[in-house]
Design a protein around this motif. Structure first.
Motif, PDB file in Angstrom:
ATOM      1  N   HIS A  77       0.714  -1.602  -0.108  1.00  0.00           N
ATOM      2  CA  HIS A  77       0.057   0.123  -0.091  1.00  0.00           C
ATOM      3  C   HIS A  77       0.601   1.271   0.434  1.00  0.00           C
ATOM      4  O   HIS A  77       0.961   2.678  -0.537  1.00  0.00           O
ATOM      5  CB  HIS A  77      -0.664  -0.276   0.746  1.00  0.00           C
ATOM      6  CG  HIS A  77      -0.547  -0.113   2.075  1.00  0.00           C
ATOM      7  ND1 HIS A  77       0.508  -0.715   3.617  1.00  0.00           N
ATOM      8  CD2 HIS A  77      -0.086   0.528   3.143  1.00  0.00           C
ATOM      9  CE1 HIS A  77       0.714  -0.279   4.264  1.00  0.00           C
ATOM     10  NE2 HIS A  77       0.721   0.786   4.176  1.00  0.00           N
ATOM     11  N   ARG A  78       1.825   1.295   0.937  1.00  0.00           N
ATOM     12  CA  ARG A  78       2.846   2.622   0.756  1.00  0.00           C
ATOM     13  C   ARG A  78       3.281   2.533  -0.891  1.00  0.00           C
ATOM     14  O   ARG A  78       3.216   3.789  -1.195  1.00  0.00           O
ATOM     15  CB  ARG A  78       4.356   1.915   0.922  1.00  0.00           C
ATOM     16  CG  ARG A  78       3.366   1.986   2.730  1.00  0.00           C
ATOM     17  CD  ARG A  78       3.546   3.174   3.760  1.00  0.00           C
ATOM     18  NE  ARG A  78       5.092   4.057   3.827  1.00  0.00           N
ATOM     19  CZ  ARG A  78       4.982   5.560   2.887  1.00  0.00           C
ATOM     20  NH1 ARG A  78       4.100   5.856   2.073  1.00  0.00           N
ATOM     21  NH2 ARG A  78       6.151   5.743   3.212  1.00  0.00           N
ATOM     22  N   HIS A  81       0.604   4.371  -2.418  1.00  0.00           N
ATOM     23  CA  HIS A  81       0.879   5.663  -2.347  1.00  0.00           C
ATOM     24  C   HIS A  81       1.485   6.412  -2.889  1.00  0.00           C
ATOM     25  O   HIS A  81       1.520   7.460  -3.549  1.00  0.00           O
ATOM     26  CB  HIS A  81       0.927   5.699  -0.994  1.00  0.00           C
ATOM     27  CG  HIS A  81      -0.308   5.176  -0.263  1.00  0.00           C
ATOM     28  ND1 HIS A  81       0.567   5.247   1.344  1.00  0.00           N
ATOM     29  CD2 HIS A  81      -1.897   4.943  -0.520  1.00  0.00           C
ATOM     30  CE1 HIS A  81      -1.173   4.459   1.348  1.00  0.00           C
ATOM     31  NE2 HIS A  81      -2.254   3.996   0.568  1.00  0.00           N
ATOM     32  N   LEU A  82       2.768   5.779  -3.242  1.00  0.00           N
ATOM     33  CA  LEU A  82       3.889   6.342  -4.338  1.00  0.00           C
ATOM     34  C   LEU A  82       3.836   6.771  -5.509  1.00  0.00           C
ATOM     35  O   LEU A  82       3.979   6.989  -6.537  1.00  0.00           O
ATOM     36  CB  LEU A  82       5.087   5.380  -3.930  1.00  0.00           C
ATOM     37  CG  LEU A  82       5.722   6.048  -1.878  1.00  0.00           C
ATOM     38  CD1 LEU A  82       7.365   5.361  -1.823  1.00  0.00           C
ATOM     39  CD2 LEU A  82       6.412   7.291  -2.197  1.00  0.00           C
ATOM     40  N   ASN A  85       1.427   0.379  -9.446  1.00  0.00           N
ATOM     41  CA  ASN A  85      -0.073  -0.030  -9.445  1.00  0.00           C
ATOM     42  C   ASN A  85       0.549  -0.166 -10.867  1.00  0.00           C
ATOM     43  O   ASN A  85       1.167  -1.114 -11.457  1.00  0.00           O
ATOM     44  CB  ASN A  85      -0.881   1.154  -9.830  1.00  0.00           C
ATOM     45  CG  ASN A  85      -1.991   0.522  -8.645  1.00  0.00           C
ATOM     46  OD1 ASN A  85      -2.406  -0.728  -8.409  1.00  0.00           O
ATOM     47  ND2 ASN A  85      -2.478   1.745  -8.146  1.00  0.00           N
ATOM     48  N   TYR A 109      -8.296   5.856  -1.315  1.00  0.00           N
ATOM     49  CA  TYR A 109      -7.071   6.693  -0.718  1.00  0.00           C
ATOM     50  C   TYR A 109      -6.932   7.489  -1.669  1.00  0.00           C
ATOM     51  O   TYR A 109      -6.405   8.547  -1.269  1.00  0.00           O
ATOM     52  CB  TYR A 109      -5.908   5.630  -0.622  1.00  0.00           C
ATOM     53  CG  TYR A 109      -4.504   6.176  -0.561  1.00  0.00           C
ATOM     54  CD1 TYR A 109      -4.604   6.657   0.954  1.00  0.00           C
ATOM     55  CD2 TYR A 109      -3.637   6.577  -1.535  1.00  0.00           C
ATOM     56  CE1 TYR A 109      -3.003   7.395   1.321  1.00  0.00           C
ATOM     57  CE2 TYR A 109      -2.920   7.889  -1.441  1.00  0.00           C
ATOM     58  CZ  TYR A 109      -2.302   7.612   0.364  1.00  0.00           C
ATOM     59  OH  TYR A 109      -1.584   8.776   0.809  1.00  0.00           O
ATOM     60  N   SER A 110      -7.172   7.582  -3.357  1.00  0.00           N
ATOM     61  CA  SER A 110      -6.708   8.905  -3.933  1.00  0.00           C
ATOM     62  C   SER A 110      -7.661   9.649  -4.017  1.00  0.00           C
ATOM     63  O   SER A 110      -7.145  11.113  -4.180  1.00  0.00           O
ATOM     64  CB  SER A 110      -6.735   8.059  -5.483  1.00  0.00           C
ATOM     65  OG  SER A 110      -7.974   8.020  -5.912  1.00  0.00           O
ATOM     66  N   ARG A 111      -8.534   9.433  -3.363  1.00  0.00           N
ATOM     67  CA  ARG A 111     -10.006  10.802  -3.208  1.00  0.00           C
ATOM     68  C   ARG A 111     -10.128  10.834  -4.363  1.00  0.00           C
ATOM     69  O   ARG A 111     -11.069  12.402  -4.572  1.00  0.00           O
ATOM     70  CB  ARG A 111      -9.289  12.325  -2.573  1.00  0.00           C
ATOM     71  CG  ARG A 111      -9.155  11.562  -0.822  1.00  0.00           C
ATOM     72  CD  ARG A 111      -8.411  12.838  -0.526  1.00  0.00           C
ATOM     73  NE  ARG A 111      -8.157  12.798   0.827  1.00  0.00           N
ATOM     74  CZ  ARG A 111      -8.381  12.011   2.062  1.00  0.00           C
ATOM     75  NH1 ARG A 111      -9.669  12.867   2.076  1.00  0.00           N
ATOM     76  NH2 ARG A 111      -8.025  11.966   2.800  1.00  0.00           N
ATOM     77  N   ALA A 153      -5.995   4.730  -8.341  1.00  0.00           N
ATOM     78  CA  ALA A 153      -5.569   5.267  -7.483  1.00  0.00           C
ATOM     79  C   ALA A 153      -4.570   6.134  -7.368  1.00  0.00           C
ATOM     80  O   ALA A 153      -2.861   6.215  -7.030  1.00  0.00           O
ATOM     81  CB  ALA A 153      -4.345   3.301  -7.295  1.00  0.00           C
TER      82      ALA A 153
ATOM     83  N   GLY B 188      -4.598   0.751  -1.862  1.00  0.00           N
ATOM     84  CA  GLY B 188      -3.895   1.991  -1.080  1.00  0.00           C
ATOM     85  C   GLY B 188      -4.122   1.647   0.498  1.00  0.00           C
ATOM     86  O   GLY B 188      -3.689   2.633   0.883  1.00  0.00           O
ATOM     87  N   ASN B 190      -4.355  -0.726   3.583  1.00  0.00           N
ATOM     88  CA  ASN B 190      -3.195  -0.680   4.966  1.00  0.00           C
ATOM     89  C   ASN B 190      -4.032  -2.215   5.177  1.00  0.00           C
ATOM     90  O   ASN B 190      -4.379  -1.881   6.101  1.00  0.00           O
ATOM     91  CB  ASN B 190      -2.793   0.926   5.824  1.00  0.00           C
ATOM     92  CG  ASN B 190      -1.618  -0.395   6.584  1.00  0.00           C
ATOM     93  OD1 ASN B 190      -1.607  -1.599   6.841  1.00  0.00           O
ATOM     94  ND2 ASN B 190      -1.331   0.295   7.313  1.00  0.00           N
TER      95      ASN B 190
END
Ligand SMILES: Nc1ncnc2c1ncn2[C@@H]1O[C@H](COP(=O)(O)OP(=O)(O)OP(=O)(O)O)[C@@H](O)[C@H]1O
Ligand SMILES: [Mg+2]
Lengths: 236, 302
Positions: A77-78, A81-82, A85, A109-111, A153, B188, B190
């Motif tokens: 998941h980190r 986030h970076l 994908n 997460y990506s909103r 994402a 994304g 966790n």
């Protein structure tokens, strides 16, 4: 920023399964918006390369750098986030959820908002299926859903694993356009593919692997005339 | 009102009002207790895919945590319940590494862990602390009305948790993790943290139910609050009704626990038989529980 500054650098990456060396010192670089094909016979380590770069497996040796910084050891998941994908050779959508919910999950997460999800569904021709359970989709649709989930994402580096396999010629043509559009938006693409005709639509730059090792890097046309590459493909 | 909200309010009101017209309060209380436990199982299994056979360990830990807070620290019962829940959550935190296991390994390891908690609590060497095998008496705080009312509140909390999960990003994320953990990571999420959150939430519900049960019965033995049957009942009720929904575990508990009280108490051997047949039929014909019947006739299930 200079256009050649690599987004992804893979340096001498190695991965063993037991005594079997699946990845043996792979090195490659990828800049934003660039498309790199990764080809090789069955079992040559292409999927393993994607798995190690994306954090599904940890490397035994070597480095994966994003923007010049090592991301080894970061959980999946980190890395997402970076901006890393991927899709899967065997698609892995959330089968019990609807197509729409599949993307909502990634949007947390990506909103990404409703409008973005809607656009993404249109882009991948999934809009009419939005309320369907992912399990009820055919394999080509599940692959597009995998891709949509990855796009929501907001990736900067997208690793796609045999998206072409199983598609008919019309679907292949559309998928090539889709991936080209994604790359034009600045996303770096690593494309694992057996279908060289399909790959040619996307890029001319390839890395050829055999037994976990890189045996060729350069243009697809030159690769097709390279004796070692020909031997490997005919032998494998 | 969120999906399932009115339904939950209805169930809570039902159990709040039924004692005025129906005399078997013990049945109502136990039914509520199983509703809470079934929803706790639902939170963990329905939303993450982990089946905790040792779930009763959290129930027992809550019962003992609350009781000892009353006996040793002289807390009033209601604050003591929160101590009980905290003890369950603590046990769950210690056991969180079990979530690295998958499938049957997790189920069995959680069972073993609950046995360990049981042996610690019932150990004769700890008599001065836990009363060991002699059990607990809370006679001085016994209050069947107040403890019943408290279980109504705990039930409301359990239903609220599931309504929240049915309507929130967290619930969606948990279902995604259950379906495909690697893809969930790429979405994304966790994964490890969300699983632990569900695990702790589920343990807290069992702890609250255990503490409230201890207060309600006020005299109990370690065997009775660490009884494996409690896990099995709660799991079967949940699966019978249908996981990852609000309504499934409620339907499963009301029907099967009703059945248990109808034939199980007078003729336990027949109940074992019926229970066994129900489980087999369930596995063969309704792997997704009763709610799948409703879905088949296009009834929307909250
Ligand atoms: N998790 C694993 N455990 C053990 N061996 C593995 C694992 N994953 C891959 N391998 C082995 O590593 C080798 C490389 O596999 P990989 O999937 O990377 O090949 P590939 O180039 O993607 O092949 P294909 O074109 O068939 O998809 C294969 O021999 C495979 O059996
Ligand atoms: Mg592969």
């Amino acid at each position: 920023m200079s256009p050649s500054a690599p987004l992804l650098s893979v340096e001498r990456l190695s991965k063993r399964f037991g005594a079997f060396q699946a990845l043996d010192g792979l090195t490659l670089e990828l800049a934003p918006g660039e498309v790199l094909g990764l080809v090789g016979p069955n079992g040559s380590g292409k999927t393993t390369a994607i798995n190690v770069i994306s954090g599904v497996y940890s490397a035994d040796a070597g480095m994966v750098l994003l923007d010049g910084r090592s991301i080894g050891g970061l959980p999946i998941h980190r890395r997402a986030h970076l901006g890393i994908n991927r899709t899967f050779q065997v698609p892995k959508p959330f089968k019990g959820l609807t197509v729409g919910e599949n993307l909502e999950v990634a949007a947390v997460y990506s909103r990404a908002d409703r409008a973005e999800i809607g656009k993404c569904l249109e882009f991948l021709e999934l809009a009419p299926l939005v309320g369907r359970e992912a399990a009820s989709l055919n394999s080509a649709q599940q692959k597009r859903l995998d891709l949509a989930r990855a796009l929501i994402a907001r990736p900067r580096l997208l690793l796609v694993d045999e998206l072409g396999a199983g598609l008919n010629p019309v679907e292949l043509q559309r998928m090539a356009q889709t991936l080209t559009t994604i790359a034009r938006s600045g996303v770096a693409l690593l494309v694992v593919e057996h279908l060289l005709g399909f790959l040619r639509e996307l890029t001319s730059r390839v890395v050829v692997m055999d037994a976990g090792r890189e045996i060729f890097e350069g243009s697809l046309e030159v690769a097709a005339r390279d004796q070692q590459v020909i031997d490997v493909f005919l032998g494998g | 009102m969120p999906r399932g909200g009115w339904y939950s309010v209805g169930v809570v009101l039902l159990f709040a009002l039924l004692p005025f017209v129906y005399g078997n309060h013990a049945l109502l209380f136990n039914m509520m207790m199983y509703l809470v436990l079934a929803q706790g199982i639902n939170v963990l299994f329905g939303f993450t895919g982990y089946l905790p056979f040792g779930y009763v360990g959290f129930f027992g830990a809550g019962a003992y945590g609350a009781s000892l807070a009353i006996l040793l620290v002289h807390l009033p019962p209601v604050p003591a319940l929160f101590v009980g829940a905290a003890v369950s959550v603590l046990v769950a935190l210690l056991l969180a590494p079990l979530l690295r296991l998958s499938g049957a390994y997790f189920a069995i390891a959680s069972l073993a862990a609950s046995e360990v908690v049981y042996y610690i609590v019932s150990n004769p060497h700890l008599v001065s602390l836990t009363q060991g095998p002699y059990g607990i008496s809370l006679a001085q705080v016994y209050n069947s009305g107040a403890s019943y009312a408290t279980m109504v509140v705990v039930l409301a909390m359990a239903l609220a948790v599931v309504v929240y999960l049915r309507n929130s990003h967290m619930g969606l994320a948990l279902q995604a993790i259950r379906e495909e953990p690697i893809s969930a990571g790429f979405a994304g999420i966790n994964v490890v943290r969300e699983r632990i959150r569900a695990w702790l939430l589920s343990a807290a519900l069992a702890g609250l139910a255990g503490g409230t049960y201890a207060w309600h019965v006020s005299v109990f033995y370690p065997k009775s609050v660490f009884d494996l049957n409690i896990s099995v009942f709660a799991i079967v009720f949940t699966l019978f009704g249908g996981v990852a929904t609000l309504v499934g575990p409620i339907m499963g508990t009301l029907l099967l626990y009703g059945l248990y009280n109808w034939i199980g108490i007078s003729q336990p051997e027949y109940f074992q038989l019926v229970f066994g047949i129900v489980i087999v039929l369930l596995v063969l014909f309704l792997p997704n529980g009763l709610v799948s019947l409703l879905r088949r006739v296009k009834i929307h299930v909250p």
